[in-house]
Design an enzyme around this catalytic site. Structure first.
Site, PDB file in Angstrom:
ATOM      1  N   LYS A   1      88.851  -4.971 102.465  1.00 32.64           N
ATOM      2  CA  LYS A   1      89.636  -6.207 102.423  1.00 32.64           C
ATOM      3  C   LYS A   1      88.772  -7.331 101.861  1.00 32.64           C
ATOM      4  O   LYS A   1      87.567  -7.402 102.133  1.00 32.64           O
ATOM      5  CB  LYS A   1      90.096  -6.547 103.848  1.00 32.64           C
ATOM      6  CG  LYS A   1      90.993  -7.776 103.975  1.00 32.64           C
ATOM      7  CD  LYS A   1      91.407  -7.956 105.424  1.00 32.64           C
ATOM      8  CE  LYS A   1      92.336  -9.145 105.600  1.00 32.64           C
ATOM      9  NZ  LYS A   1      92.804  -9.271 107.003  1.00 32.64           N
TER      10      LYS A   1
ATOM     11  N   SER B   1      97.523  -9.700 107.683  1.00 31.58           N
ATOM     12  CA  SER B   1      96.956 -10.158 106.434  1.00 31.58           C
ATOM     13  C   SER B   1      96.281  -9.058 105.619  1.00 31.58           C
ATOM     14  O   SER B   1      95.911  -9.269 104.460  1.00 31.58           O
ATOM     15  CB  SER B   1      95.920 -11.252 106.718  1.00 31.58           C
ATOM     16  OG  SER B   1      94.848 -10.754 107.505  1.00 31.58           O
TER      17      SER B   1
ATOM     18  N   SER C   1      96.748  -8.285 112.124  1.00 32.25           N
ATOM     19  CA  SER C   1      96.608  -8.192 110.670  1.00 32.25           C
ATOM     20  C   SER C   1      96.222  -6.829 110.130  1.00 32.25           C
ATOM     21  O   SER C   1      96.311  -6.595 108.931  1.00 32.25           O
ATOM     22  CB  SER C   1      95.595  -9.232 110.180  1.00 32.25           C
ATOM     23  OG  SER C   1      96.140 -10.526 110.267  1.00 32.25           O
TER      24      SER C   1
END
Length: 463
Positions: free
Chosen positions: A79, A149, A173
């Site tokens: 990420k 996210s 997330s």
């Protein structure tokens, strides 16, 4: 079957048996990214040349001294909050444009030591402050949100564009996008995976964890990344979690929530998750009804902690370059400036009470089973959902509502696919246990997964 279609466990087995080379595997995954990325938008950066060089290096090492472990030669993604030396870490934000990491995060360092091959960085909702990841499309239906996210990480895994990926979880997330894209995601116990070199959203709620196609896959990644790091004061020693026994679940007590978790969920989500819970009973578990303590305070505590901590982290750049933030994130950061010290301290005190109450709840059960999110992936741009009781709720509030308790209390939480709605979109079930019982949720998840058909398949609409 193409190499990109293999789960981590399958790919690792083939690499270790010398039936598949890391170069063949990595080249296949890179070709898959090239084929689907234009429709998905999972990646910020794809470092194809560096990934192939790392795969060649892994192949030479395996041919010489043998594999270091199950992740050696396996292509993965990080990420875009997680530093990898020499690679941009932008947090999917103009605020960080041009920022290049000078050193590895602890997670990247450990994965590198395990021999994993870094493909690139995946999109996040800007600075992880959102639940949709608007740059990225859902792997099952490109007109719907990816979840956030860690949306890029979930979509990359679901589409075959990464064998596994790392995400972060502050209010769901990892679990939200994993559930919406039909993959497995683990938010470990707070502190089990160090956050050194990871851009923070809310220091007391942030977790780092894996997303992959199967429960065994995420267990292998957790084993490689968990453990104490003196540079992260919240980190703790981690156990080795390579294997989990199969068989039935005899003697295990599974808590079934009487409140909160089945309030305001779609009928399809409730039906699928309750069906999965019944399956756990068929596998030997004892079902125990439980009352979720302090449920009415969950979202207030979550936002009361997260909003001021996020604003404190962004204080300088928010004042220097406010216009570089996306509007939705800037509004939340500015709202944090209005939170009083008293409100923040009250949220901290409430969190302590909630942790204690959850600890008492787990005295009666081994695992809590519940929906991960109350609904499947909504259409891109949808801002609110109307429930049957007449209430209207923001999409972000809906997606965070069932995940937040595990962040507040720090307990491990695993999401895995348990069905689909009428539109064919994935539905996730969440398994939680007391802190440092990550092995328990992984064991239960694996036993369930092995009892059903179709585990670990790619999203069909990404083909």
């Amino acid at each position: 079957m193409q190499p990109f279609e293999l789960s981590l466990t399958e790919a690792s087995r083939a690499v270790r048996a010398r039936e598949l080379s890391p170069v063949e595997l990595t080249a296949s995954v890179l070709a898959r990214i090239a084929a689907v990325e234009g429709r998905l938008g999972a990646y910020v950066t794809v470092a194809a040349e560096a990934a192939l060089a790392a795969a060649h290096r892994a192949e030479r090492e395996i041919s010489g001294s043998g594999p270091r472990g199950p992740l050696h030669g396996i292509p993965m993604a990080l990420k875009d909050l997680i530093d990898a030396q020499g690679m941009p870490t932008t947090a999917s934000s103009h605020v960080r444009a041009g920022h290049v990491a000078e050193r590895d995060s602890r997670v990247a360092e450990r994965l590198g030591a395990a021999g994993a091959v870094l493909l690139g960085k995946t999109h996040t909702h800007e600075f992880a402050y959102g639940l949709t990841t608007p740059q990225t499309n859902n792997a099952w239906d490109h007109s719907r949100v990816a979840g956030g996210s860690s949306g890029g990480s979930a979509v990359a895994v679901a589409a075959g564009g990464a064998t596994f990926a790392m995400g972060t979880d502050t209010g769901g997330s990892i679990r939200v996008p994993a559930a919406l894209n039909g993959v497995v995601g683990l938010k470990p116990t707070y502190g089990l995976v160090p956050r050194t070199g990871v851009t923070s959203l809310s220091w007391s709620l942030d977790h780092v964890g894996p997303l992959a196609r199967t429960v065994q896959d995420v267990a292998l990644v957790l084993s490689a990344t968990a453990g104490r790091d003196p540079r992260d004061p919240a980190s703790v020693p981690g156990p080795v979690l390579d294997r989990f026994p199969g068989g039935d679940l005899g003697g295990l007590k599974v808590g079934v929530p009487l409140n909160h978790y089945f309030d305001r969920v779609t009928p399809e989500v409730e039906e699928s998750v309750r069906g999965a819970i019944e399956r756990l009973a068929e596998l030997g578990a004892e079902l125990v009804d439980v009352e979720i303590p302090m449920a009415r305070y969950i979202q207030a505590v979550q936002w009361g902690l997260m909003v001021p901590e996020a604003t404190a982290y962004h204080e300088r750049s928010l004042r220097a370059t406010p216009d570089l933030y996306a509007a939705d994130v800037r509004i939340l950061l500015e709202a944090g400036e209005l939170t009083s010290a008293g409100d923040y301290l009250r949220a901290q005190r409430a969190r302590t009470l909630m942790r204690d109450a959850w600890a008492r709840m787990f005295d009666a059960i081994d695992v809590l089973a519940a929906p991960t999110v109350p609904m499947t992936a909504v259409e891109a741009g949808q801002e609110a959902v109307e429930w049957a009781d007449g209430t209207t709720e923001a999409v972000s509030d809906s997606y965070v509502r069932l995940c937040a308790p595990a962040n507040i209390t720090g307990v491990p939480a695993l999401t895995l696919p348990v069905g689909h709605d009428r539109a064919g979109l994935p539905i996730g079930m969440q398994l939680m246990a007391r802190p440092f019982h990550d092995a328990t949720v992984l064991r239960v998840g694996r036993v369930y997964e092995e009892s059903v058909a179709g585990a670990g398949r790619l999203a069909p609409l990404a083909a």
